[in-house]
Design a protein around this motif. Structure first.
Motif, PDB file in Angstrom:
ATOM      1  N   PHE B 130       0.838  -1.203   0.000  1.00 44.41           N
ATOM      2  CA  PHE B 130       0.000   0.000   0.000  1.00 44.41           C
ATOM      3  C   PHE B 130       0.869   1.247   0.000  1.00 44.41           C
ATOM      4  O   PHE B 130       1.779   1.370   0.799  1.00 44.41           O
ATOM      5  CB  PHE B 130      -0.927   0.005   1.214  1.00 44.41           C
ATOM      6  N   ARG B 213       6.026  -4.192  11.008  1.00 44.79           N
ATOM      7  CA  ARG B 213       4.989  -3.157  10.974  1.00 44.79           C
ATOM      8  C   ARG B 213       4.912  -2.492   9.608  1.00 44.79           C
ATOM      9  O   ARG B 213       3.858  -2.021   9.200  1.00 44.79           O
ATOM     10  CB  ARG B 213       5.335  -2.101  12.035  1.00 44.79           C
ATOM     11  N   MET B 216       4.067  -3.822   4.554  1.00 40.89           N
ATOM     12  CA  MET B 216       3.040  -3.540   3.550  1.00 40.89           C
ATOM     13  C   MET B 216       3.007  -2.070   3.120  1.00 40.89           C
ATOM     14  O   MET B 216       2.134  -1.657   2.375  1.00 40.89           O
ATOM     15  CB  MET B 216       1.670  -3.978   4.076  1.00 40.89           C
ATOM     16  N   SER B 272     -14.224  -3.591  -1.670  1.00 39.16           N
ATOM     17  CA  SER B 272     -12.945  -3.188  -2.239  1.00 39.16           C
ATOM     18  C   SER B 272     -11.816  -3.452  -1.246  1.00 39.16           C
ATOM     19  O   SER B 272     -10.732  -3.902  -1.609  1.00 39.16           O
ATOM     20  CB  SER B 272     -13.010  -1.723  -2.672  1.00 39.16           C
ATOM     21  N   LEU B 273     -12.084  -3.222   0.062  1.00 38.49           N
ATOM     22  CA  LEU B 273     -11.077  -3.511   1.083  1.00 38.49           C
ATOM     23  C   LEU B 273     -10.767  -4.998   1.098  1.00 38.49           C
ATOM     24  O   LEU B 273      -9.608  -5.413   1.117  1.00 38.49           O
ATOM     25  CB  LEU B 273     -11.586  -3.085   2.471  1.00 38.49           C
ATOM     26  N   LYS B 276      -8.696  -6.156  -1.790  1.00 38.10           N
ATOM     27  CA  LYS B 276      -7.307  -5.710  -1.690  1.00 38.10           C
ATOM     28  C   LYS B 276      -6.523  -6.611  -0.747  1.00 38.10           C
ATOM     29  O   LYS B 276      -5.344  -6.864  -0.931  1.00 38.10           O
ATOM     30  CB  LYS B 276      -7.252  -4.276  -1.139  1.00 38.10           C
ATOM     31  N   LEU B 277      -7.199  -7.052   0.323  1.00 34.63           N
ATOM     32  CA  LEU B 277      -6.511  -7.836   1.344  1.00 34.63           C
ATOM     33  C   LEU B 277      -6.465  -9.315   1.020  1.00 34.63           C
ATOM     34  O   LEU B 277      -5.746 -10.076   1.639  1.00 34.63           O
ATOM     35  CB  LEU B 277      -7.195  -7.641   2.698  1.00 34.63           C
TER      36      LEU B 277
END
Lengths: 343, 343
Positions: B130, B213, B216, B272-273, B276-277
């Motif tokens: 991201f 952390r 991504m 959409s989330l 993406k995941l």
């Protein structure tokens, strides 16, 4: 009265939020007394009411980026070193800081002092447990050590159980070992050997391995990890939670008026989710295996988190966590020795 | 024509979803030819149209819970072993399975075969990135190994770079080492030594350490981890994402009509989330460092994921990933040897 030595200069919002949090805690917990170690000109003007708050002037500060052990040695009059030293000298019962994590660990281990019989103190924190009998579980080591032996992990089972029992009020806590599979023979040599030590003990209630995917599922009250993978797991959880909230926000934004309306309606649901996940608000991380309670919050902690940590410290002192743990380790020294031969 | 040997019996929804996925892929990719290894009575009735699909009858299956190496040895006529053997014998270009992960790894390493010069093959997968320049990054080792030496991690930098370049189309991929801090001297002995090997090399573009952390956040195209903490990080990410979605659902449910309405309005944003995941939908995890492409999907993979994996395999074969990697390793054998002395 319980006396807490506070590093007033450590943390991103120090000394403002530290002092504010201490005053909140003073109003909330009548049995606590606070020693604020910090630069007089900066801290004094912030104190609204000095009841049960004593300012002890120091001349130095340990910064966030400093090399921990060096900083501790070179800055004897820093707010952090002075606060830790107060505990060592018996002038305070516990030590709190929101500063440099490495320096807090070094001060805890070298100034407050390692508990007799404990090979490696560890950093532990309570995390939310979803779907279990209890609200939280203890997760350790979160990174006090980069490398662990099986005997360290075995001892974490003891330290974590005492913390879960005394502070979270969980009786006969279920201990699990973070590993790369549920079966007994999983993991590298260190985890295989640690599993055997834990399986053979009656010092705590060991229920086997747990994978990182399931640690929040409520099947463990204490999750023991080596410092390296415990740290990675902690950071992966934090990173994923932040990324998801952030991505959700962006998805909402890009869905126009519909998104705005939906988000407004779901505001309470989002708030409740955020507060459940906000493990930093509940209190601080503790250094277990040292002679007195040492609590640290995130560097970005605000007054609320600071005040909550004071409540956490009160419980640790009232329950005599350090004393009970030390007594158990002393009584079971032989047992621990036997275990050591296998390390 | 590219020939793919498929274990039709591996996975929670096999053979149904495997066959369905293969037919989708057949219609989508005209240059692919499929060999379905499986129990004739179960697989044959599922095939709608046999164009470019050959059924090769096998009599045995490796179950999800079986001990990998034992299963591979004791079941020579299992769908998995037969499919892997087809690649070894040159009858197919790549091997695919959604079955027992350990058995897939064992078949990849012992049947398809380790690439000359590679000490330890690794499991790698693309994850969403991201805020970076690219949509995905390569994360490895996800658990093929429980224990790694510095030289293994160093080689992962090479294997991961070739994958990122050939399959994700990222030129000069930025490689980072998963560690418990950003500074060069962080980590245990293995990670400190691996960092030095990576820093000193010109075999790939090493940019230093990364913490779990931030993996991504788009600052790396290849994240190299030891198998133990890579596995823990992967599972922590999956567990946190699932827990958050689940908790959000519960928060919404408990906020009544308001929650239902809000959720309806936000449905596109949630979708959409989720997509993406959902890194499992995009394709499979690959075993890098073996002589031919080996791809595995999650056991719970449906037809879509199976079909996407076939596209991924097509790219790997067309780009000659295995050949290019092997040639590089051969040409640089001396360099790799020098590195080996430091392992």
């Amino acid at each position: 009265m319980i006396k807490i030595a506070i590093d007033a200069m450590g943390g991103d919002f120090a000394p403002d939020e530290i002092v504010k949090g201490v005053e909140m805690a003073r109003d909330r917990y009548p049995e606590l007394e606070f020693q604020l170690y910090g630069t007089e000109s900066k801290v004094k003007p912030l104190i609204q009411k000095s009841d049960r708050i004593t300012l002890i002037a120091t001349t130095d500060e340990i910064e966030m980026g400093e090399e921990p052990v060096k900083a501790m040695k070179n800055k004897p009059d820093s707010s952090m070193v002075r606060a830790a030293t107060a505990v060592k000298n018996g002038e305070a019962d516990a030590f709190f800081s929101a500063g440099n994590t490495g320096a807090i660990l070094a001060s805890a281990i070298f100034i407050v002092g390692r508990m007799r019989g404990v090979e490696r103190p560890a950093l532990a924190s309570a995390f939310p447990s979803f779907g279990g009998q209890h609200d939280d579980f203890v997760f350790m080591d979160l990174g006090a050590n980069a490398e662990n032996k099986p005997s360290h992990l075995y001892q974490y089972g003891i330290l974590g159980s005492f913390y879960a029992e005394s502070v979270l009020g969980i009786s006969n806590p279920r201990v699990r070992l973070l590993n790369n599979g549920g079966e007994e023979d999983k993991g590298d040599e260190v985890h295989k050997a640690a599993h055997q030590l834990m399986k053979d003990t009656d010092a705590f209630n060991f229920l086997g391995n747990v994978e990182a995917r399931e640690i929040m599922d409520g099947t463990a009250d204490v999750v023991v990890a080596d410092g390296f993978s415990g740290n990675a797991t902690l950071k992966a959880i934090e990173g994923t939670a932040l990324t998801m909230l952030d991505q959700l926000k962006q998805s909402i934004k890009s869905s126009g008026l519909r998104g705005i309306l939906g988000a407004l309606l779901l505001k309470p649901a989002f708030k409740s989710l955020k507060s459940k996940l906000d493990f930093n608000e509940k209190g601080g991380a503790v250094v277990l295996g040292v002679k007195a309670p040492v609590v640290k919050t995130h560097g970005s902690a605000k007054a609320d988190a600071v005040a909550n940590s004071m409540g956490q410290i009160q419980t640790m002192v009232q329950e005599d966590l350090a004393g009970k743990t030390a007594a158990f380790i002393k009584e079971n020294a032989d047992k621990l020795k036997v275990k050591k031969s296998a390390k």
